[in-house]
Design an enzyme around this catalytic site. Structure first.
Site, mmCIF file in Angstrom:
data_model
loop_
_atom_site.group_PDB
_atom_site.id
_atom_site.type_symbol
_atom_site.label_atom_id
_atom_site.label_comp_id
_atom_site.label_asym_id
_atom_site.label_seq_id
_atom_site.Cartn_x
_atom_site.Cartn_y
_atom_site.Cartn_z
ATOM 1 N N HIS A 110 75.580 7.643 -35.753
ATOM 2 C CA HIS A 110 76.802 7.283 -36.465
ATOM 3 C C HIS A 110 78.002 8.090 -35.990
ATOM 4 O O HIS A 110 79.125 7.589 -35.957
ATOM 5 C CB HIS A 110 76.585 7.502 -37.967
ATOM 6 C CG HIS A 110 77.666 6.931 -38.827
ATOM 7 N ND1 HIS A 110 77.911 5.574 -38.912
ATOM 8 C CD2 HIS A 110 78.570 7.525 -39.654
ATOM 9 C CE1 HIS A 110 78.908 5.361 -39.747
ATOM 10 N NE2 HIS A 110 79.331 6.526 -40.211
ATOM 11 N N SER A 113 83.771 3.590 -39.536
ATOM 12 C CA SER A 113 82.790 3.406 -40.597
ATOM 13 C C SER A 113 83.413 2.559 -41.708
ATOM 14 O O SER A 113 83.814 1.432 -41.460
ATOM 15 C CB SER A 113 82.299 4.766 -41.093
ATOM 16 O OG SER A 113 81.136 4.626 -41.859
ATOM 17 N N ASP A 155 72.526 4.009 -34.829
ATOM 18 C CA ASP A 155 73.202 4.341 -36.086
ATOM 19 C C ASP A 155 72.380 3.823 -37.261
ATOM 20 O O ASP A 155 72.018 2.647 -37.306
ATOM 21 C CB ASP A 155 74.599 3.707 -36.086
ATOM 22 C CG ASP A 155 75.490 4.231 -37.197
ATOM 23 O OD1 ASP A 155 74.971 4.834 -38.145
ATOM 24 O OD2 ASP A 155 76.708 4.027 -37.103
#
Length: 741
Positions: free
Chosen positions: A709, A588, A674
């Site tokens: 995610h 991320s 995501d």
């Protein structure tokens, strides 16, 4: 696979798209890949997956071995430590061969252990969890939700929230079956096992019952995936009649709900990383309106916990000071008490009493209250721990201008993570968790009256795990500006400091999120192959307090990246690693870190894994219509309005700074659904990297088409994903074989 049989990497067509801001034009040839519904985009991602499969086919035996190691060490049929609430013990259990937890409860008066009918509810015996044996049927067990049944027929499953009414008859829960973190809310009647007729679509995280179970409070996100509405659903009415308790129209503010510890108050928190606002609703008064207790105009970053004491309603305030008041600025936060009645006055006239003063060396991370005690979570020298004080003594001391006396449990390790709080307001115990890099997660009950720690469970690690075979140590790297950067160095005890070992450097460094010590079964597969695992606690995280975060955000963001390079230099020169056998990994915002670091110093790494990487940050944040973009302005700055921020971000955002350089082996791992970091970012990044690299090393993109995610939802699928990442690293570092025992 031989070099002659390696297939050609997919080449996306170029469709120039020009982005213009502040007199600067950036031509992006791959922006068209953002068209998620375009069959060409889906076909391109499929081709990338096929290429990845072909290039990494030789790693399959290693992936299988790591997966089996994870599986063999994990007690697959297991359960959490039961937690008591409203006369029931609640727990989750897993069953070998099943992907998802099963959420259950059993009545406290029929759950085994002491004879419940003869036990005073205020005694410790009444709060001793039942001795539930994994795999053994529990008499009187009631299944609230079976994640495996809910997931049937769906490629993904995640539980977004759950709540039980105070009388124990209703169970509300929300599920996501696509991976996009948008949930469907349902309510189950636990007396009949049947669902109520209403189904509410499109809800967000956050779900609470009012005390009588007649209403549900839940969150809804706007089109940019920002939680902005608190809605109220009256049980038995159509969802279209739900009312809006609160709506936040500022696109840079995030809204959430919670209950106070005593469950009398609904808390509505609005804010960002720099300041916040709190409103409360008295659930004991059906006619009460939402009340403002501390507004955003005061620019105070805070959280509030209302509680009753001595016949008065008080607020426990965790805050970063009142710059115009006697507290001054308190970047590491402090803890204060204020009567609720005081909040109707102008802030400058309110009387606040200090419970925990500001400390430049200690960050106050959180606070909670039970009926009898104050619980404070602190971070000192990167490590989190908890302290306790009798509530009456703490209030008396604060009102008298004295600092209360606290007791802090001792755990006997240098690098660890301890935390916890109240599970039931009137309980004589607090539930604590403890873990370290070498100690599996432990659950304790802390006896509030005596300070005794009662071990309720240590997560089992099968196969004869011996923590003495592993070592976790603190080290320090020196950044370019002289700042000392803490590192956590984890290794097999048998590894020698001879400069020949492989190493993996991991980092994150954003949003004041700390990479705290924690045990991971999967990590053992790296350590057992001789890989030295190093966590770089770079600026932008919160490991050394608020200043550590402030020095790694907005116009100081480059410190995050140069700290990581300095950490890598320390690893290379420490004697623990061969400089030619160092890999890096992050996910991320940590993926942005990896992308930026590879542009700065690609020659320092043999391989990199970027998980759901935020590598096209400037393009994303320039579009306020994209998910969460406006909320990101408090982290990175607002490049739409500020030319300096735009130029600064453009100087480091990974996609726009790729250059002709010898990039290492790179794996970008992403998810099609995501909503936090869109798949398009790594898809574009990989295309640009391949065109620029001079090393000839493979650069691959792996897209999970049915995940979000956090990756795949089932535990076995998650293990496979972790095995994939770790096999990529271990293969690149020449660390495929296990060390001798």
């Amino acid at each position: 696979m031989t070099e002659a049989t390696v297939p050609e990497a997919p080449v996306a067509k170029k469709v120039p798209s020009t982005r213009e801001h502040h007199g600067d034009a950036f031509v992006d040839p791959y922006e068209w890949l953002r068209q998620k519904d375009n069959p060409e985009v889906v076909a391109h991602l499929a081709a990338e997956n096929a290429y990845t499969d072909a290039v990494t086919a030789g790693q399959q035996p290693l992936r299988d071995a790591i997966f089996e190691e994870i599986k063999r060490r994990t007690q697959e049929t297991d359960l959490s430590v039961p937690a008591r609430k409203d006369g029931w013990w609640y727990y989750a259990r897993t069953v070998e061969g099943q992907q998802y937890p099963i959420y259950c409860r059993v009545r406290a008066d029929s759950a085994g252990g002491p004879a419940r009918g003869a036990v005073d509810e205020g005694t410790l015996d009444a709060w001793t969890p039942p001795a539930v044996v994994p795999g053994t049927a529990v008499p009187g067990e009631q299944v609230l939700l079976d994640g495996n049944a809910e997931a049937e027929g769906h490629p993904f499953f995640a539980l977004g929230g759950a709540a039980v009414s105070r009388d124990g008859t209703l169970y509300a829960y929300s599920v996501d079956t696509a991976g996009d973190e948008t949930f469907t809310l349902r309510v189950k009647d636990l007396r009949t096992g049947e669902h109520l007729p209403e189904v509410i679509e499109g809800v967000f995280y956050g779900l609470e019952f009012d005390p009588d179970g007649s209403r549900l409070f839940y969150m809804v996100a706007d089109d940019s995936w920002r939680p902005y509405q608190v809605r109220v659903h009256v049980l038995g009415t159509p969802p279209e009649q739900d009312t809006v308790l609160y709506q936040e129209d500022d696109v840079a503010q995030w809204t959430g709900i919670d209950l106070s510890s005593d469950r009398r108050w609904l808390l509505v928190g609005i804010g960002n990383s720099e300041y916040s606002e709190t409103r409360i609703l008295d659930l004991a008064d059906p006619d009460a309106a939402l009340r403002l207790v501390l507004g955003r105009e005061e620019r105070i970053l805070h959280s509030a916990e209302p509680f009753e004491h001595g016949g008065r309603t008080r607020l426990l305030l965790l805050h970063d000071g009142r710059p115009q008041g006697p507290e001054g600025s308190a970047p590491n936060s402090m803890l204060s008490l204020v009567d609720l009645s005081e909040t109707s006055k102008p802030l400058s006239e309110q009387r606040w009493s200090t419970l925990v003063p500001h400390d430049e060396q200690v960050k106050v991370e959180g606070a909670d209250v039970s009926a009898t005690h104050l619980i404070v979570t602190l971070r000192r020298d990167t490590v989190t721990t908890v302290r306790f004080a009798p509530l009456a003594d703490a209030v008396e001391a604060a009102d008298a201008g004295r600092t209360p006396s606290f007791v802090e449990p001792q755990f006997g390790e240098e690098l660890y993570t301890a935390g916890g709080g109240v599970t039931e307001h009137g309980a004589p115990v607090a539930r604590l968790s403890f873990t370290s890099y070498v100690t599996p997660p432990c659950v304790y009950d802390y006896v509030l009256a005596t300070g005794e720690l009662l071990l309720r469970k240590e997560t089992p690690v099968l196969g004869g795990y011996d923590p003495g075979q592993y070592v976790a140590e603190r080290a320090w790297a020196t950044a370019d500006d002289g700042t000392r950067v803490p590192l956590s160095v984890v290794r097999r005890a048998s590894v020698e400091r001879d400069g020949t070992n492989p190493a993996l450097v991991y980092g994150y460094g954003s949003y004041e999120v700390s990479m705290d010590p924690a045990f991971a079964i999967a990590r053992l597969s790296l350590l057992d192959r001789g890989i030295v695992f190093v966590v770089a606690h770079v600026r932008g995280g919160g490991e050394l307090g608020r200043h550590w975060y402030e020095d790694g955000k907005k116009l100081h963001k480059r410190n995050t990246f140069t700290d990581f390079v300095a950490a890598t230099d320390w690893v290379a020169s420490s004697g623990w690693a061969d400089p030619a056998r160092i890999a890096c990994m992050g996910g991320s915002a940590g993926g942005l870190l990896i992308g930026a670091v590879l542009n700065l110093a690609p020659e320092k790494y043999a391989a990199a894994v970027a998980q759901v990487p935020f590598v096209d940050a400037l393009t994303t944040i320039l579009d306020p219509e994209l998910p969460l973009s406006a909320l990101e302005w408090e982290e990175w700055g607002n490049p739409i309005e500020d030319a300096e921020v735009y130029a600064y971000m453009k100087s480091y955002t990974p996609y726009e700074n790729i250059r002709r350089a010898p990039y290492p082996k790179v794996a970008a791992v992403t998810s099609f659904n995501d909503t936090r970091v869109l798949y398009v970012e790594p898809a574009k990044w990989v295309q640009a990297l391949r065109a620029a690299t001079t090393s000839g090393q493979p650069i691959v993109l792996k897209t999970e088409m049915d995940a979000g995610h956090g990756g795949a939802s089932g535990r076995y699928e998650a293990w496979k994903e972790r095995a994939w990442d770790y096999a990529f690293i271990a293969d690149a570092l020449g660390a495929r074989e296990l060390l001798p025992r």
